[in-house]
Write a protein that holds these residues in place. Structure first.
Motif: not given
Length: 80
Positions: A29-46
């Motif tokens: 469950t923790q791995r699924q939550q972490q991967s879901a959070r990582a997919q929701q965060e857009p990459p930082l653009m420069v």
């Protein structure tokens, strides 16, 4: 007396398996939550200091306080 020891051993094994399965379920469950959070965060653009193109920070090159899309642009901008 032997039957009581056997029942106690069986209960101990059953309890250990329940505990192990619960921990495995919690980790999944923790791995699924972490991967879901990582997919929701857009990459930082420069922005490239030379051509003004926006690109992910992970793909950009940094020199001093500026970001560049490629080594050529970095070199051209620093020669000015």
């Amino acid at each position: 007396m032997g039957l009581i020891k056997l029942i106690f051993l069986a209960l101990l094994v059953w309890f250990a398996l329940r505990l192990w399965r619960g921990l495995q379920r919690q980790q999944a469950t923790q791995r699924q939550q972490q991967s879901a959070r990582a997919q929701q965060e857009p990459p930082l653009m420069v922005r490239c200091a030379q051509c003004q193109v926006h690109l992910p920070q992970s793909s950009a090159l940094r020199a001093n306080d500026n970001w560049y899309c490629c080594a050529e642009h970095r070199d051209e901008h620093q020669q000015r």
